[in-house]
Design a protein around this motif. Structure first.
Motif, PDB file in Angstrom:
ATOM      1  N   SER A  39      -6.170 -13.765   3.610  1.00  8.72           N
ATOM      2  CA  SER A  39      -6.815 -13.144   2.444  1.00  8.72           C
ATOM      3  C   SER A  39      -6.621 -11.638   2.485  1.00  8.72           C
ATOM      4  CB  SER A  39      -8.312 -13.458   2.431  1.00  8.72           C
ATOM      5  OG  SER A  39      -8.520 -14.850   2.488  1.00  8.72           O
ATOM      6  N   LEU A  40      -6.747 -11.037   3.673  1.00  8.66           N
ATOM      7  CA  LEU A  40      -6.583  -9.587   3.793  1.00  8.66           C
ATOM      8  C   LEU A  40      -5.131  -9.190   3.537  1.00  8.66           C
ATOM      9  CD1 LEU A  40      -8.095  -6.885   4.657  1.00  8.66           C
ATOM     10  CD2 LEU A  40      -6.688  -7.112   6.713  1.00  8.66           C
ATOM     11  N   VAL A  41      -4.193  -9.978   4.042  1.00  4.98           N
ATOM     12  CA  VAL A  41      -2.777  -9.672   3.793  1.00  4.98           C
ATOM     13  C   VAL A  41      -2.521  -9.699   2.285  1.00  4.98           C
ATOM     14  CG1 VAL A  41      -0.378 -10.384   4.187  1.00  4.98           C
ATOM     15  CG2 VAL A  41      -2.042 -10.588   6.046  1.00  4.98           C
ATOM     16  N   SER A  42      -3.022 -10.726   1.604  1.00  8.66           N
ATOM     17  CA  SER A  42      -2.823 -10.845   0.150  1.00  8.66           C
ATOM     18  C   SER A  42      -3.399  -9.636  -0.577  1.00  8.66           C
ATOM     19  CB  SER A  42      -3.507 -12.104  -0.384  1.00  8.66           C
ATOM     20  OG  SER A  42      -3.047 -13.237   0.300  1.00  8.66           O
ATOM     21  N   ARG A  43      -4.637  -9.281  -0.250  1.00 13.54           N
ATOM     22  CA  ARG A  43      -5.295  -8.145  -0.903  1.00 13.54           C
ATOM     23  C   ARG A  43      -4.550  -6.842  -0.633  1.00 13.54           C
ATOM     24  NH1 ARG A  43      -9.238  -8.319  -4.757  1.00 13.54           N
ATOM     25  NH2 ARG A  43     -10.775  -9.937  -4.340  1.00 13.54           N
ATOM     26  N   THR A  44      -4.075  -6.689   0.608  1.00 14.83           N
ATOM     27  CA  THR A  44      -3.368  -5.460   0.980  1.00 14.83           C
ATOM     28  C   THR A  44      -2.054  -5.371   0.209  1.00 14.83           C
ATOM     29  OG1 THR A  44      -4.403  -5.583   3.166  1.00 14.83           O
ATOM     30  CG2 THR A  44      -2.481  -4.156   2.972  1.00 14.83           C
ATOM     31  N   LEU A  45      -1.367  -6.514   0.062  1.00 18.13           N
ATOM     32  CA  LEU A  45      -0.121  -6.528  -0.714  1.00 18.13           C
ATOM     33  C   LEU A  45      -0.395  -6.111  -2.156  1.00 18.13           C
ATOM     34  CD1 LEU A  45       1.551  -9.808   0.621  1.00 18.13           C
ATOM     35  CD2 LEU A  45       2.319  -7.462   1.029  1.00 18.13           C
ATOM     36  N   GLU A  46      -1.478  -6.634  -2.728  1.00 18.59           N
ATOM     37  CA  GLU A  46      -1.820  -6.279  -4.115  1.00 18.59           C
ATOM     38  C   GLU A  46      -2.053  -4.773  -4.250  1.00 18.59           C
ATOM     39  OE1 GLU A  46      -5.324  -8.605  -4.915  1.00 18.59           O
ATOM     40  OE2 GLU A  46      -4.199 -10.498  -4.855  1.00 18.59           O
ATOM     41  N   MET A  47      -2.802  -4.208  -3.281  1.00 15.28           N
ATOM     42  CA  MET A  47      -3.210  -2.799  -3.402  1.00 15.28           C
ATOM     43  C   MET A  47      -2.077  -1.824  -3.101  1.00 15.28           C
ATOM     44  SD  MET A  47      -7.111  -2.813  -1.941  1.00 15.28           S
ATOM     45  CE  MET A  47      -6.613  -3.580  -0.439  1.00 15.28           C
ATOM     46  N   LEU A  48      -1.142  -2.221  -2.228  1.00 15.70           N
ATOM     47  CA  LEU A  48      -0.083  -1.282  -1.838  1.00 15.70           C
ATOM     48  C   LEU A  48       1.247  -1.561  -2.546  1.00 15.70           C
ATOM     49  CD1 LEU A  48      -0.757  -0.762   1.985  1.00 15.70           C
ATOM     50  CD2 LEU A  48      -1.520   0.616   0.046  1.00 15.70           C
ATOM     51  N   SER A  49       1.210  -2.541  -3.449  1.00 17.25           N
ATOM     52  CA  SER A  49       2.419  -2.890  -4.192  1.00 17.25           C
ATOM     53  C   SER A  49       2.953  -1.666  -4.952  1.00 17.25           C
ATOM     54  CB  SER A  49       2.085  -4.030  -5.169  1.00 17.25           C
ATOM     55  OG  SER A  49       3.025  -4.062  -6.200  1.00 17.25           O
ATOM     56  N   GLY A  50       4.256  -1.421  -4.821  1.00 15.06           N
ATOM     57  CA  GLY A  50       4.864  -0.284  -5.516  1.00 15.06           C
ATOM     58  C   GLY A  50       4.728   1.027  -4.757  1.00 15.06           C
ATOM     59  N   LYS A  51       3.884   1.066  -3.712  1.00 19.67           N
ATOM     60  CA  LYS A  51       3.693   2.295  -2.933  1.00 19.67           C
ATOM     61  C   LYS A  51       4.318   2.188  -1.554  1.00 19.67           C
ATOM     62  CE  LYS A  51      -0.929   3.153  -4.862  1.00 19.67           C
ATOM     63  NZ  LYS A  51      -2.348   3.104  -4.501  1.00 19.67           N
ATOM     64  N   VAL A  52       4.232   0.999  -0.969  1.00 12.85           N
ATOM     65  CA  VAL A  52       4.697   0.790   0.400  1.00 12.85           C
ATOM     66  C   VAL A  52       5.553  -0.475   0.420  1.00 12.85           C
ATOM     67  CG1 VAL A  52       3.912   0.272   2.758  1.00 12.85           C
ATOM     68  CG2 VAL A  52       2.569   1.848   1.342  1.00 12.85           C
ATOM     69  N   SER A  53       6.696  -0.412   1.105  1.00 10.42           N
ATOM     70  CA  SER A  53       7.552  -1.593   1.206  1.00 10.42           C
ATOM     71  C   SER A  53       7.099  -2.428   2.411  1.00 10.42           C
ATOM     72  CB  SER A  53       9.002  -1.126   1.365  1.00 10.42           C
ATOM     73  OG  SER A  53       9.804  -2.209   1.744  1.00 10.42           O
ATOM     74  N   ILE A  54       6.639  -3.650   2.122  1.00  9.85           N
ATOM     75  CA  ILE A  54       5.961  -4.453   3.157  1.00  9.85           C
ATOM     76  C   ILE A  54       6.705  -5.754   3.440  1.00  9.85           C
ATOM     77  CG2 ILE A  54       3.772  -5.554   3.820  1.00  9.85           C
ATOM     78  CD1 ILE A  54       2.322  -3.731   1.870  1.00  9.85           C
ATOM     79  N   GLY A  55       6.836  -6.083   4.711  1.00  8.31           N
ATOM     80  CA  GLY A  55       7.323  -7.395   5.150  1.00  8.31           C
ATOM     81  C   GLY A  55       6.212  -8.070   5.938  1.00  8.31           C
ATOM     82  N   VAL A  56       6.246  -9.397   5.993  1.00  7.87           N
ATOM     83  CA  VAL A  56       5.165 -10.138   6.653  1.00  7.87           C
ATOM     84  C   VAL A  56       5.747 -11.176   7.600  1.00  7.87           C
ATOM     85  CG1 VAL A  56       3.149 -11.632   6.303  1.00  7.87           C
ATOM     86  CG2 VAL A  56       3.639  -9.815   4.639  1.00  7.87           C
ATOM     87  N   ILE A  57       5.164 -11.264   8.786  1.00 10.33           N
ATOM     88  CA  ILE A  57       5.456 -12.370   9.705  1.00 10.33           C
ATOM     89  C   ILE A  57       4.179 -13.192   9.819  1.00 10.33           C
ATOM     90  CG2 ILE A  57       6.002 -13.018  12.086  1.00 10.33           C
ATOM     91  CD1 ILE A  57       7.716 -10.517  12.321  1.00 10.33           C
ATOM     92  N   GLU A  58       4.304 -14.478   9.556  1.00  2.00           N
ATOM     93  CA  GLU A  58       3.147 -15.371   9.622  1.00  2.00           C
ATOM     94  C   GLU A  58       3.243 -16.225  10.872  1.00  2.00           C
ATOM     95  OE1 GLU A  58       0.401 -15.911   8.027  1.00  2.00           O
ATOM     96  OE2 GLU A  58       0.687 -14.344   6.528  1.00  2.00           O
TER      97      GLU A  58
END
Ligand SMILES: Nc1nc2c(ncn2[C@@H]2O[C@H](COP(=O)(O)OP(=O)(O)OP(=O)(O)O)[C@@H](O)[C@H]2O)c(=O)[nH]1
Ligand SMILES: [Mg+2]
Ligand SMILES: [Zn+2]
Length: 222
Positions: free
Chosen positions: A44-63
């Motif tokens: 849930s936190l990863v999802s929320r963080t992606l929403e908030m930083l979208s367009g500002k920070v380029s993010i990759g995720v390892i699950e």
């Protein structure tokens, strides 16, 4: 059993973790190891963080999960690069698993790599992945006494997110007691009180994280 066997495992992990760390540094990527019990709210936190930083920070995720790709599927819907690691029974991620996953990511294109560790409040804290930032979540439903029972995780993390604060009124969880206990164990811990359900407290977290990402980029340029 010979205790040296155990030391060998940790030594090997540290060696590979240093290699991972060097790779993150060279590429100016802030790697964040996200740890918590099962269900505390990591995905849930990863999802929320992606929403908030979208367009500002380029993010990759390892699950990281013992089995399934349930979490990776959720994260994929945000259109970011995701690599699923199934540990095949192991209750934590280790540095070698991360090294292998890095082969499937374009590190130079990333600013932030979020690694969701296996749901477990114990041994993920024992295995360095080469991360620059250790973030843990404790959810209100778990109780405020957890730092005393799982001290390593609380003493080694840089950030504590107290999640599910929307449930505070339904539990005897005392944020003041929690903060006091954590301060004694880890005075430098940065603490955010958040709800991934209502969004409360999350903007402060996102702003802080974005600042950390920028600092890492600036270090790379120096
Ligand atoms: N009420 C409430 N529920 C939440 C909050 N954050 C997450 N949840 C719920 O808690 C459950 C577990 O959340 P996840 O994000 O899947 O937790 P996780 O830590 O990734 O779980 P594992 O990957 O299985 O270890 C889900 O049903 C979420 O909707 C919150 O702030 N408040
Ligand atoms: Mg999850
Ligand atoms: Zn483990």
């Amino acid at each position: 059993m010979d205790i040296r066997i155990l030391e060998g495992v940790f030594d090997a992990n540290e060696r590979i973790a240093s290699e991972n760390e060097a790779l993150f540094r060279e590429n100016g990527v802030l790697a964040m190891n996200l740890m918590a019990s099962p269900g505390a709210g990591k995905t849930s936190l990863v999802s929320r963080t992606l929403e908030m930083l979208s367009g500002k920070v380029s993010i990759g995720v390892i699950e990281g999960d013992i089995a399934s790709s349930v979490d990776a599927e959720k994260i994929k819907s945000y259109g970011v690069p995701v690599v699923q690691i199934n540990t095949g029974g192991a209750c934590h991620l280790d540095a070698a698993m991360i090294r292998e996953a890095l082969g499937h990511l374009d590190l130079p294109s990333l600013d932030l790599l979020i690694i969701e560790n296996v749901g477990n409040l114990v041994c993920p804290a024992e295995f360095n992945l080469g991360e620059g930032l250790r973030v843990m979540i404790l959810s209100v439903a778990e109780g405020h006494d957890k730092p005393l029972k799982y001290p390593l995780m609380f003493s080694q993390s840089h950030v504590l997110l107290v999640n599910k604060i929307d449930l505070l009124g339904m539990s005897d969880f005392d944020v003041g007691t929690l903060r006091e206990t954590v301060r004694r164990m880890n005075p430098a811990m940065v603490i955010f009180e958040v709800s991934c359900r209502t969004g409360e407290g999350l903007p402060a977290w996102a702003e802080w994280l974005e600042r950390m990402v920028r600092e890492r980029k600036n270090q790379q340029r120096m």
